[in-house]
Design a protein around this motif. Structure first.
Motif, PDB file in Angstrom:
ATOM      1  N   MET A  48      55.328  79.901  52.796  1.00 23.88           N
ATOM      2  CA  MET A  48      54.355  78.812  52.708  1.00 23.88           C
ATOM      3  C   MET A  48      52.976  79.389  52.422  1.00 23.88           C
ATOM      4  N   LYS A  49      52.169  78.605  51.718  1.00 24.41           N
ATOM      5  CA  LYS A  49      50.786  78.992  51.411  1.00 24.41           C
ATOM      6  C   LYS A  49      49.855  77.920  51.941  1.00 24.41           C
ATOM      7  N   ARG A  50      48.668  78.340  52.329  1.00 27.59           N
ATOM      8  CA  ARG A  50      47.667  77.387  52.796  1.00 27.59           C
ATOM      9  C   ARG A  50      46.909  76.826  51.601  1.00 27.59           C
ATOM     10  N   LEU A  51      46.531  75.549  51.705  1.00 26.33           N
ATOM     11  CA  LEU A  51      45.813  74.864  50.651  1.00 26.33           C
ATOM     12  C   LEU A  51      44.686  74.071  51.287  1.00 26.33           C
ATOM     13  N   GLU A  52      43.495  74.218  50.736  1.00 23.64           N
ATOM     14  CA  GLU A  52      42.351  73.474  51.255  1.00 23.64           C
ATOM     15  C   GLU A  52      41.857  72.541  50.166  1.00 23.64           C
ATOM     16  N   LEU A  53      41.668  71.279  50.521  1.00 26.73           N
ATOM     17  CA  LEU A  53      41.189  70.273  49.572  1.00 26.73           C
ATOM     18  C   LEU A  53      39.878  69.687  50.064  1.00 26.73           C
ATOM     19  N   VAL A  54      39.009  69.382  49.124  1.00 28.81           N
ATOM     20  CA  VAL A  54      37.787  68.662  49.444  1.00 28.81           C
ATOM     21  C   VAL A  54      37.855  67.358  48.660  1.00 28.81           C
ATOM     22  N   ILE A  55      38.097  66.261  49.396  1.00 25.44           N
ATOM     23  CA  ILE A  55      38.240  64.956  48.742  1.00 25.44           C
ATOM     24  C   ILE A  55      37.434  63.905  49.495  1.00 25.44           C
ATOM     25  N   ASP A  56      37.215  62.793  48.844  1.00 28.12           N
ATOM     26  CA  ASP A  56      36.417  61.702  49.375  1.00 28.12           C
ATOM     27  C   ASP A  56      37.101  61.061  50.585  1.00 28.12           C
ATOM     28  N   GLN A  57      36.319  60.568  51.520  1.00 26.66           N
ATOM     29  CA  GLN A  57      36.849  59.956  52.744  1.00 26.66           C
ATOM     30  C   GLN A  57      37.731  58.753  52.441  1.00 26.66           C
ATOM     31  N   SER A  58      37.393  57.985  51.404  1.00 26.65           N
ATOM     32  CA  SER A  58      38.215  56.807  51.079  1.00 26.65           C
ATOM     33  C   SER A  58      39.620  57.215  50.646  1.00 26.65           C
ATOM     34  N   ILE A  59      39.740  58.349  49.960  1.00 25.22           N
ATOM     35  CA  ILE A  59      41.047  58.852  49.550  1.00 25.22           C
ATOM     36  C   ILE A  59      41.838  59.314  50.776  1.00 25.22           C
ATOM     37  N   ASP A  61      41.546  58.107  53.768  1.00 25.23           N
ATOM     38  CA  ASP A  61      41.988  56.891  54.462  1.00 25.23           C
ATOM     39  C   ASP A  61      43.238  56.312  53.805  1.00 25.23           C
ATOM     40  N   LYS A  62      43.250  56.290  52.476  1.00 26.12           N
ATOM     41  CA  LYS A  62      44.423  55.783  51.759  1.00 26.12           C
ATOM     42  C   LYS A  62      45.636  56.670  52.010  1.00 26.12           C
ATOM     43  N   LEU A  63      45.426  57.981  51.992  1.00 26.17           N
ATOM     44  CA  LEU A  63      46.516  58.917  52.260  1.00 26.17           C
ATOM     45  C   LEU A  63      47.063  58.712  53.669  1.00 26.17           C
ATOM     46  N   ASP A  64      46.181  58.522  54.630  1.00 26.62           N
ATOM     47  CA  ASP A  64      46.616  58.288  56.007  1.00 26.62           C
ATOM     48  C   ASP A  64      47.448  57.015  56.122  1.00 26.62           C
ATOM     49  N   GLN A  65      47.064  55.972  55.397  1.00 32.96           N
ATOM     50  CA  GLN A  65      47.841  54.727  55.413  1.00 32.96           C
ATOM     51  C   GLN A  65      49.224  54.943  54.819  1.00 32.96           C
ATOM     52  N   LEU A  66      49.282  55.685  53.711  1.00 31.90           N
ATOM     53  CA  LEU A  66      50.578  55.976  53.092  1.00 31.90           C
ATOM     54  C   LEU A  66      51.455  56.812  54.028  1.00 31.90           C
ATOM     55  N   CYS A  67      50.847  57.764  54.703  1.00 35.10           N
ATOM     56  CA  CYS A  67      51.601  58.603  55.643  1.00 35.10           C
ATOM     57  C   CYS A  67      52.116  57.773  56.815  1.00 35.10           C
ATOM     58  N   LYS A  68      51.288  56.838  57.273  1.00 35.08           N
ATOM     59  CA  LYS A  68      51.710  55.991  58.390  1.00 35.08           C
ATOM     60  C   LYS A  68      52.892  55.108  57.978  1.00 35.08           C
ATOM     61  N   LEU A  69      52.878  54.612  56.730  1.00 34.80           N
ATOM     62  CA  LEU A  69      53.995  53.799  56.242  1.00 34.80           C
ATOM     63  C   LEU A  69      55.300  54.587  56.238  1.00 34.80           C
ATOM     64  N   ASP A  70      55.232  55.839  55.811  1.00 29.83           N
ATOM     65  CA  ASP A  70      56.428  56.682  55.729  1.00 29.83           C
ATOM     66  C   ASP A  70      56.694  57.446  57.028  1.00 29.83           C
TER      67      ASP A  70
END
Length: 100
Positions: A48-59, A61-70
């Protein structure tokens, strides 16, 4: 002040401190650093490799909602989505992307 061996009322001046015995010689901060290092080494051994992302808070939030659905974590959701997307591409599209 001298310590009398028969005196049971004064604090033991030269003995070990009273309380729960220390089982870990490291302080909490050092324990956390050590455990995190061990975790990174295990992940590396698993390929496994580590990955760091810098993305907007709204994205996020959307990712968290998708994760919660699944009902999965972010890393697992992203891994699954990338794998699905990659598998859906044809061989010619992959060659084209690799050559550019």
């Amino acid at each position: 002040m001298a310590k009398a061996t028969s005196d049971r009322n004064t604090i033991d001046l030269f003995g070990k401190p009273v309380g729960r015995p220390r089982r870990q010689p490291l302080n909490r901060k050092e324990q956390l650093k050590r455990n995190k290092r061990i975790q990174r080494e295990k992940e590396k051994a698993l390929g496994m490799k580590r990955l760091e992302l810098v993305i907007d808070q709204s994205i996020i939030d959307k990712l968290d909602q998708l994760c919660k659905l699944d009902d999965v974590k972010r890393a697992e959701w992203l891994t699954n989505y990338i794998s699905q997307k990659y598998d859906s591409l044809s061989a010619s599209q992959l060659k084209k992307a690799a050559s550019s």
